[in-house]
Scaffold this motif. Structure first.
Motif, PDB file in Angstrom:
ATOM      1  N   LEU A  27      88.777  95.673  45.742  1.00 50.03           N
ATOM      2  CA  LEU A  27      89.246  94.510  44.980  1.00 50.03           C
ATOM      3  C   LEU A  27      88.401  94.216  43.744  1.00 50.03           C
ATOM      4  N   PHE A  28      87.078  94.218  43.898  1.00 51.77           N
ATOM      5  CA  PHE A  28      86.218  93.885  42.770  1.00 51.77           C
ATOM      6  C   PHE A  28      86.392  94.876  41.612  1.00 51.77           C
ATOM      7  N   PRO A  29      86.384  96.196  41.860  1.00 56.98           N
ATOM      8  CA  PRO A  29      86.645  97.113  40.728  1.00 56.98           C
ATOM      9  C   PRO A  29      88.035  96.933  40.123  1.00 56.98           C
ATOM     10  N   MET A  30      89.023  96.596  40.968  1.00 55.43           N
ATOM     11  CA  MET A  30      90.369  96.379  40.446  1.00 55.43           C
ATOM     12  C   MET A  30      90.404  95.158  39.531  1.00 55.43           C
ATOM     13  N   PHE A  31      89.737  94.084  39.908  1.00 59.02           N
ATOM     14  CA  PHE A  31      89.680  92.895  39.063  1.00 59.02           C
ATOM     15  C   PHE A  31      88.970  93.200  37.739  1.00 59.02           C
ATOM     16  N   LYS A  32      87.907  94.004  37.784  1.00 62.49           N
ATOM     17  CA  LYS A  32      87.202  94.367  36.557  1.00 62.49           C
ATOM     18  C   LYS A  32      88.103  95.177  35.631  1.00 62.49           C
ATOM     19  N   ILE A  33      88.886  96.094  36.197  1.00 60.99           N
ATOM     20  CA  ILE A  33      89.797  96.911  35.388  1.00 60.99           C
ATOM     21  C   ILE A  33      90.868  96.040  34.742  1.00 60.99           C
ATOM     22  N   VAL A  34      91.443  95.141  35.518  1.00 58.63           N
ATOM     23  CA  VAL A  34      92.489  94.245  34.991  1.00 58.63           C
ATOM     24  C   VAL A  34      91.916  93.343  33.896  1.00 58.63           C
ATOM     25  N   ALA A  35      90.708  92.824  34.117  1.00 64.15           N
ATOM     26  CA  ALA A  35      90.099  91.947  33.108  1.00 64.15           C
ATOM     27  C   ALA A  35      89.825  92.714  31.820  1.00 64.15           C
ATOM     28  N   SER A  36      89.356  93.949  31.927  1.00 67.51           N
ATOM     29  CA  SER A  36      89.094  94.723  30.711  1.00 67.51           C
ATOM     30  C   SER A  36      90.402  95.084  30.005  1.00 67.51           C
ATOM     31  N   MET A  37      91.467  95.355  30.764  1.00 62.92           N
ATOM     32  CA  MET A  37      92.762  95.629  30.138  1.00 62.92           C
ATOM     33  C   MET A  37      93.281  94.401  29.398  1.00 62.92           C
ATOM     34  N   LEU A  38      93.163  93.226  30.014  1.00 60.94           N
ATOM     35  CA  LEU A  38      93.610  91.999  29.344  1.00 60.94           C
ATOM     36  C   LEU A  38      92.782  91.723  28.094  1.00 60.94           C
ATOM     37  N   GLU A  39      91.482  91.973  28.180  1.00 64.70           N
ATOM     38  CA  GLU A  39      90.625  91.748  27.025  1.00 64.70           C
ATOM     39  C   GLU A  39      91.004  92.679  25.876  1.00 64.70           C
ATOM     40  N   SER A  40      91.263  93.947  26.174  1.00 67.48           N
ATOM     41  CA  SER A  40      91.647  94.879  25.113  1.00 67.48           C
ATOM     42  C   SER A  40      93.022  94.524  24.545  1.00 67.48           C
ATOM     43  N   PHE A  41      93.926  94.033  25.388  1.00 68.75           N
ATOM     44  CA  PHE A  41      95.243  93.614  24.908  1.00 68.75           C
ATOM     45  C   PHE A  41      95.125  92.425  23.966  1.00 68.75           C
ATOM     46  N   VAL A  42      94.317  91.448  24.354  1.00 70.77           N
ATOM     47  CA  VAL A  42      94.156  90.251  23.510  1.00 70.77           C
ATOM     48  C   VAL A  42      93.486  90.629  22.195  1.00 70.77           C
ATOM     49  N   ASN A  43      92.516  91.523  22.246  1.00 73.07           N
ATOM     50  CA  ASN A  43      91.839  91.929  21.010  1.00 73.07           C
ATOM     51  C   ASN A  43      92.751  92.734  20.095  1.00 73.07           C
ATOM     52  N   SER A  44      93.742  93.409  20.638  1.00 76.16           N
ATOM     53  CA  SER A  44      94.619  94.233  19.818  1.00 76.16           C
ATOM     54  C   SER A  44      95.710  93.434  19.110  1.00 76.16           C
ATOM     55  N   LEU A  45      95.934  92.210  19.523  1.00 76.12           N
ATOM     56  CA  LEU A  45      96.959  91.389  18.873  1.00 76.12           C
ATOM     57  C   LEU A  45      96.508  90.998  17.478  1.00 76.12           C
ATOM     58  N   ASN A  46      97.415  91.130  16.532  1.00 83.14           N
ATOM     59  CA  ASN A  46      97.117  90.727  15.156  1.00 83.14           C
ATOM     60  C   ASN A  46      97.605  89.308  14.952  1.00 83.14           C
ATOM     61  N   VAL A  47      96.703  88.387  15.029  1.00 82.07           N
ATOM     62  CA  VAL A  47      97.049  86.974  14.896  1.00 82.07           C
ATOM     63  C   VAL A  47      96.347  86.431  13.663  1.00 82.07           C
ATOM     64  N   THR A  48      97.112  85.765  12.834  1.00 84.58           N
ATOM     65  CA  THR A  48      96.505  85.147  11.658  1.00 84.58           C
ATOM     66  C   THR A  48      95.840  83.844  12.092  1.00 84.58           C
ATOM     67  N   HIS A  49      94.643  83.665  11.609  1.00 81.94           N
ATOM     68  CA  HIS A  49      93.903  82.456  11.955  1.00 81.94           C
ATOM     69  C   HIS A  49      94.162  81.406  10.894  1.00 81.94           C
ATOM     70  N   GLU A  50      94.918  80.403  11.252  1.00 77.91           N
ATOM     71  CA  GLU A  50      95.216  79.312  10.333  1.00 77.91           C
ATOM     72  C   GLU A  50      94.569  78.052  10.872  1.00 77.91           C
ATOM     73  N   SER A  51      93.985  77.308   9.980  1.00 77.33           N
ATOM     74  CA  SER A  51      93.395  76.055  10.428  1.00 77.33           C
ATOM     75  C   SER A  51      94.502  75.050  10.716  1.00 77.33           C
ATOM     76  N   MET A  52      94.238  74.232  11.662  1.00 78.50           N
ATOM     77  CA  MET A  52      95.242  73.238  12.046  1.00 78.50           C
ATOM     78  C   MET A  52      95.287  72.133  10.982  1.00 78.50           C
ATOM     79  N   PRO A  53      96.456  71.570  10.754  1.00 79.86           N
ATOM     80  CA  PRO A  53      96.545  70.487   9.766  1.00 79.86           C
ATOM     81  C   PRO A  53      95.751  69.268  10.249  1.00 79.86           C
ATOM     82  N   GLN A  54      95.128  68.623   9.302  1.00 81.52           N
ATOM     83  CA  GLN A  54      94.324  67.454   9.633  1.00 81.52           C
ATOM     84  C   GLN A  54      95.226  66.239   9.820  1.00 81.52           C
ATOM     85  N   LEU A  55      94.909  65.464  10.803  1.00 78.19           N
ATOM     86  CA  LEU A  55      95.659  64.253  11.073  1.00 78.19           C
ATOM     87  C   LEU A  55      95.224  63.182  10.083  1.00 78.19           C
ATOM     88  N   GLU A  56      96.179  62.666   9.352  1.00 75.10           N
ATOM     89  CA  GLU A  56      95.872  61.630   8.368  1.00 75.10           C
ATOM     90  C   GLU A  56      96.544  60.334   8.801  1.00 75.10           C
TER      91      GLU A  56
END
Length: 85
Positions: A27-56
């Motif tokens: 189980l522990f090695p399986m969880f480590k593999i799944v976590a590393s796969m999720l981390e690589s998937f999240v890092n591979s996404l191309n997301v533009t970083h936009e600042s949130m609009p300020q509340l006025e």
């Protein structure tokens, strides 16, 4: 290992040992593999970083208005209330 007199305790020890070994080896090695796969998937996404609009919040100006009535008028209002009851 000497055999214990209580078969429930024997079974509990075997189940606990099996669970620990299964968890460590599978189980522990399986969880480590799944976590590393999720981390690589999240890092591979191309997301533009936009600042949130300020509340006025529009500011409003308030003016303090004191409404002071003469004491005589206040007394007559109270008397009028009592008379109407």
């Amino acid at each position: 290992m000497a055999r214990l007199n209580n078969p429930v305790l024997d079974t509990s020890i075997v189940v606990l040992a099996t669970t620990v070994v299964f968890g460590e080896r599978v189980l522990f090695p399986m969880f480590k593999i799944v976590a590393s796969m999720l981390e690589s998937f999240v890092n591979s996404l191309n997301v533009t970083h936009e600042s949130m609009p300020q509340l006025e919040i529009p500011s409003k100006e308030y003016e303090l208005v004191e409404a002071v009535q003469p004491e005589k008028a206040y007394v007559t209002m109270i008397i009028h209330d009592i008379e109407s009851s």
